[in-house]
Design a protein around this motif. Structure first.
Motif, mmCIF file in Angstrom:
data_model
loop_
_atom_site.group_PDB
_atom_site.id
_atom_site.type_symbol
_atom_site.label_atom_id
_atom_site.label_comp_id
_atom_site.label_asym_id
_atom_site.label_seq_id
_atom_site.Cartn_x
_atom_site.Cartn_y
_atom_site.Cartn_z
ATOM 1 N N TRP A 51 8.789 -4.293 64.571
ATOM 2 C CA TRP A 51 8.064 -3.181 63.949
ATOM 3 C C TRP A 51 7.373 -2.291 64.984
ATOM 4 N N ALA A 52 7.188 -2.797 66.195
ATOM 5 C CA ALA A 52 6.336 -2.101 67.164
ATOM 6 C C ALA A 52 7.148 -1.156 68.050
ATOM 7 N N LYS A 97 12.751 2.565 45.108
ATOM 8 C CA LYS A 97 11.277 2.479 45.147
ATOM 9 C C LYS A 97 10.863 1.739 46.413
ATOM 10 N N PRO A 98 9.589 1.846 46.814
ATOM 11 C CA PRO A 98 9.140 1.150 48.015
ATOM 12 C C PRO A 98 9.223 -0.368 47.874
ATOM 13 N N VAL A 99 9.698 -1.011 48.929
ATOM 14 C CA VAL A 99 9.626 -2.464 49.068
ATOM 15 C C VAL A 99 8.670 -2.716 50.227
ATOM 16 N N LEU A 100 7.486 -3.174 49.905
ATOM 17 C CA LEU A 100 6.403 -3.342 50.871
ATOM 18 C C LEU A 100 6.270 -4.817 51.234
ATOM 19 N N THR A 101 6.196 -5.095 52.532
ATOM 20 C CA THR A 101 6.099 -6.490 52.956
ATOM 21 C C THR A 101 4.895 -6.683 53.875
ATOM 22 N N PRO A 119 12.243 -0.197 59.166
ATOM 23 C CA PRO A 119 12.450 0.300 57.802
ATOM 24 C C PRO A 119 11.157 0.490 57.030
ATOM 25 N N GLY A 120 11.236 1.341 56.010
ATOM 26 C CA GLY A 120 10.090 1.629 55.158
ATOM 27 C C GLY A 120 9.879 3.122 55.034
ATOM 28 N N LYS A 121 10.863 3.826 54.452
ATOM 29 C CA LYS A 121 10.838 5.296 54.485
ATOM 30 C C LYS A 121 9.646 5.896 53.754
ATOM 31 N N TRP A 122 9.111 5.198 52.744
ATOM 32 C CA TRP A 122 7.983 5.763 51.994
ATOM 33 C C TRP A 122 6.695 5.782 52.814
#
Length: 246
Positions: free
Chosen positions: A34-35, A214-218, A238-241
């Motif tokens: 993620w970084a 829709k958003p998939v938030l982890t 990933p995480g376009k929203w």
């Protein structure tokens, strides 16, 4: 052969995030994905506790003294923010307690603090989401406490599913995770939240967001996102929203 040394001014300047992880975290590699390149993650762990994943364990790994000790362990590398990377440990006693954990980290010397559950609430506010489906690897009691935390924050749980695991959460395969996320989805849910920083999710987020619309938030995604936001840096992965939210 003469080497032109002035061209090499040193490695890319690094900016640090301190990470306080529960003793059983096994997903350091996922965190690094993620970084961005200029960000280093500096981990400290809470003391080992011989108990299964449960309410009791969440209470033990979120003790104020453990978080303050772990914060001091990473301060010498000058992190710009310190994150408590544990969802259950930060929702276990409600919204006010989550804030006290941030206060404890700052009291120990961190310039600012984030928790996984606090990052979840930040993202939901920014995205204006009030109805959520939830998937957890926990037992029924710990999952119900997550529902209570969300309800206290003004968020409705539209549907929920849990795996009932007492350990080895990092070993759950992507197929199982995807099946449970799909089962948790409902038209009433504006997003899906996948709890637990020890549950692997990185590679399933983008295809599921495309499939579900829709958003998939982890948990790991949101924790690093909240840290990078405080550093005024964009999120990788990933995480376009969530892009451009901060």
């Amino acid at each position: 052969m003469e080497l032109n040394i002035p061209e090499f001014e040193g490695p890319l300047a690094q900016r640090g995030i301190g990470v306080i992880a529960p003793f059983d975290l096994a997903l350091e590699r996922e965190l690094w994905r993620w970084a961005p390149l200029e960000v280093s993650l500096h981990l400290a762990r809470t003391p080992y506790e011989p108990v299964p994943v449960s309410r009791a364990m969440a209470e033990l790994v979120s003790e104020r003294r453990h978080l303050m000790t772990a914060t001091r362990d990473v301060l010498h590398v000058e992190p710009e923010v310190v994150a408590y990377l544990c969802t259950s440990g930060s929702f276990i006693k409600g919204v006010t307690y989550e804030r006290t954990l941030c206060d404890a980290i700052c009291e120990a010397g961190a310039p600012c603090a984030v928790t996984s559950s606090g990052a979840l609430l930040e993202a939901l506010r920014h995205l204006e989401i009030t109805r959520l489906s939830v998937i957890t690897p926990y037992d029924a009691e710990l999952t119900a406490l997550l529902h209570d935390f969300l309800y206290e924050a003004g968020v409705e749980v539209a549907r929920s599913t849990h795996l009932g695991l007492g350990g080895g959460i990092w070993k759950v395969n992507y197929r199982t995770i995807v099946e449970h996320i799909m089962a948790a989805d409902t038209d009433e849910a504006e997003a899906i939240f996948v709890s637990c920083t020890n549950l692997p999710t990185y590679d399933v987020i983008a295809p599921l967001e495309r499939e579900l619309g829709k958003p998939v938030l982890t948990a790991n995604q949101l924790t690093i996102w909240a840290c990078l936001g405080r550093m005024k840096l964009p999120m990788s992965g990933p995480g376009k929203w969530l892009r451009g939210v901060f």
